[in-house]
Design a protein around this motif. Structure first.
Motif, PDB file in Angstrom:
ATOM      1  N   ARG A  77       0.854  -1.194   0.000  1.00  0.00           N
ATOM      2  CA  ARG A  77       0.000   0.000   0.000  1.00  0.00           C
ATOM      3  C   ARG A  77       0.884   1.236   0.000  1.00  0.00           C
ATOM      4  O   ARG A  77       1.956   1.248   0.623  1.00  0.00           O
ATOM      5  N   ASP A  78       0.428   2.278  -0.696  1.00  0.00           N
ATOM      6  CA  ASP A  78       1.184   3.517  -0.671  1.00  0.00           C
ATOM      7  C   ASP A  78       0.734   4.379   0.502  1.00  0.00           C
ATOM      8  O   ASP A  78      -0.078   3.947   1.334  1.00  0.00           O
ATOM      9  N   LEU A  83      -3.683   0.372  -3.249  1.00  0.00           N
ATOM     10  CA  LEU A  83      -3.025  -0.892  -3.572  1.00  0.00           C
ATOM     11  C   LEU A  83      -2.021  -0.680  -4.697  1.00  0.00           C
ATOM     12  O   LEU A  83      -2.356  -0.137  -5.755  1.00  0.00           O
ATOM     13  N   VAL A  84      -0.785  -1.126  -4.463  1.00  0.00           N
ATOM     14  CA  VAL A  84       0.258  -1.103  -5.481  1.00  0.00           C
ATOM     15  C   VAL A  84       0.626  -2.554  -5.781  1.00  0.00           C
ATOM     16  O   VAL A  84       0.903  -3.331  -4.859  1.00  0.00           O
ATOM     17  N   ARG A  95      -1.043   0.926  -9.784  1.00  0.00           N
ATOM     18  CA  ARG A  95      -1.689   1.408  -8.564  1.00  0.00           C
ATOM     19  C   ARG A  95      -3.198   1.408  -8.789  1.00  0.00           C
ATOM     20  O   ARG A  95      -3.673   1.874  -9.833  1.00  0.00           O
ATOM     21  N   THR A  96      -3.925   0.874  -7.830  1.00  0.00           N
ATOM     22  CA  THR A  96      -5.385   0.904  -7.882  1.00  0.00           C
ATOM     23  C   THR A  96      -5.865   2.135  -7.128  1.00  0.00           C
ATOM     24  O   THR A  96      -5.644   2.264  -5.924  1.00  0.00           O
ATOM     25  N   GLU A  97      -6.499   3.049  -7.840  1.00  0.00           N
ATOM     26  CA  GLU A  97      -6.968   4.284  -7.228  1.00  0.00           C
ATOM     27  C   GLU A  97      -8.174   4.001  -6.334  1.00  0.00           C
ATOM     28  O   GLU A  97      -8.780   2.932  -6.385  1.00  0.00           O
ATOM     29  N   HIS A  98      -8.550   4.976  -5.527  1.00  0.00           N
ATOM     30  CA  HIS A  98      -9.667   4.799  -4.602  1.00  0.00           C
ATOM     31  C   HIS A  98     -10.984   4.545  -5.337  1.00  0.00           C
ATOM     32  O   HIS A  98     -11.890   3.907  -4.791  1.00  0.00           O
ATOM     33  N   ILE A 102      -7.140   1.999 -12.646  1.00  0.00           N
ATOM     34  CA  ILE A 102      -5.785   1.461 -12.598  1.00  0.00           C
ATOM     35  C   ILE A 102      -4.820   2.461 -13.231  1.00  0.00           C
ATOM     36  O   ILE A 102      -5.019   2.884 -14.373  1.00  0.00           O
ATOM     37  N   THR A 103      -3.785   2.827 -12.501  1.00  0.00           N
ATOM     38  CA  THR A 103      -2.740   3.712 -12.994  1.00  0.00           C
ATOM     39  C   THR A 103      -1.456   2.916 -13.175  1.00  0.00           C
ATOM     40  O   THR A 103      -1.048   2.189 -12.267  1.00  0.00           O
TER      41      THR A 103
END
Length: 299
Positions: A77-78, A83-84, A95-98, A102-103
């Motif tokens: 987690r960042d 979630l990374v 990275r899964t944004e809130h 998906i980034t």
């Protein structure tokens, strides 16, 4: 049944005689990458060959969190709780944004595709550090068999600058990694190249400063097996996977004791109510044990 094996008397103060090693769920193919979400009360982990991320909730059980997962492996987690993930199938870190979007954090270096990102940690300054061995592209079991375009390096991504740097370039195959509690030391496992039984099986330690990384001597040689993944407790002890379970190593590199697990362990993470529950991914199953220790990663 014996759950613990002490090689130093201090280890007996880290474990609880009435807290057994429990199998939480089983029936998977090769589980990896556990990460605890304390604010959601759930554990996420990868079932890599089945191309899915699983979710385990206490008193509820297991369900599918994401499928397909692009053969995701390690997670963290960042600093914003996102979630990374390392993905073998797409050869990238995401990275899964809130909101669920998906980034892509990294999918290449120097104009070439990454191999198969394996494990990842986020430093307090927001930089993202990940290992990139070739395990996910050597066969079709944990991804897609593909040509290797880059050596197996450790990378650091600065999301603010949008930069990616190869910070460690002298590994056979870097695997698990973690910072010491004060982030003055970076530990990185080298598990050797695939199909090479004589490959490296040790953890190296690097000093961390504003000027970069220094040192890199072998910190500990895991035996039996190799250090696939590990996490650190609040006193700086390393809890690492091994062939016979989980080994506890103190900050001086001395083995203190073992948690015995009946399957080959891949990775661990701390979580639970007080960050004192060690979750263990091991081949086909997920196990846990309550310890007299607390983890340092984000709850």
């Amino acid at each position: 049944m014996t759950f613990f094996e002490a090689t130093d008397p201090v280890f007996n103060t880290y474990v609880l005689g009435n807290a057994p090693v429990r199998q939480l769920e089983t029936g998977f193919s090769w589980v990896e990458g556990p990460v605890w979400f304390g604010d959601a009360g759930q554990l996420l982990f990868s079932d890599i060959p089945n191309n899915r991320i699983m979710r385990w909730i206490p008193d509820v059980g297991v369900s599918v969190f994401r499928a397909p997962s692009n053969f995701a492996n390690g997670h963290t987690r960042d600093r914003e709780g996102r979630l990374v993930s390392c993905e073998h199938g797409t050869r990238r870190v995401t990275r899964t944004e809130h909101d669920g979007a998906i980034t892509v954090i990294a999918d290449g270096f120097d104009g070439k595709r990454l191999n198969s990102p394996n494990d990842v940690v986020v430093k307090s300054d927001g930089t993202i550090w990940f290992t990139d061995p070739h395990y996910g592209i050597m066969t079709d079991y944990e991804g897609y068999k593909s040509d290797q375009e880059l050596p197996c390096h450790v990378y650091r991504v600065d999301p603010d600058r949008g930069s990616i740097d190869a910070v460690l370039t002298d590994f056979q195959c870097p695997n698990g990694l973690a910072f010491s509690p004060d982030e003055s030391v970076l530990y990185v496992a080298d598990t050797g190249t695939m199909f090479d039984p004589e490959g490296h099986g040790h953890i190296r330690a690097f000093g961390v400063s504003d000027g970069g990384l220094s040192g890199g001597d072998v910190f500990h040689v895991v035996d039996p097996g190799k250090s696939d993944g590990f996490r650190v407790d609040s006193d700086g002890n390393i809890w690492t996977s091994a062939a016979d379970g989980v080994h506890c190593i103190n900050p001086s590199g001395t083995l203190l004791g073992k948690i015995l697990v009946p399957e080959l362990v891949s990775n661990v993470c701390f979580g639970g109510r007080a960050k004192h529950q060690l979750f263990i991914t091991a081949t086909t199953s997920v196990y846990s044990v309550i310890l007299n220790r607390t983890g340092v990663q984000r709850p």
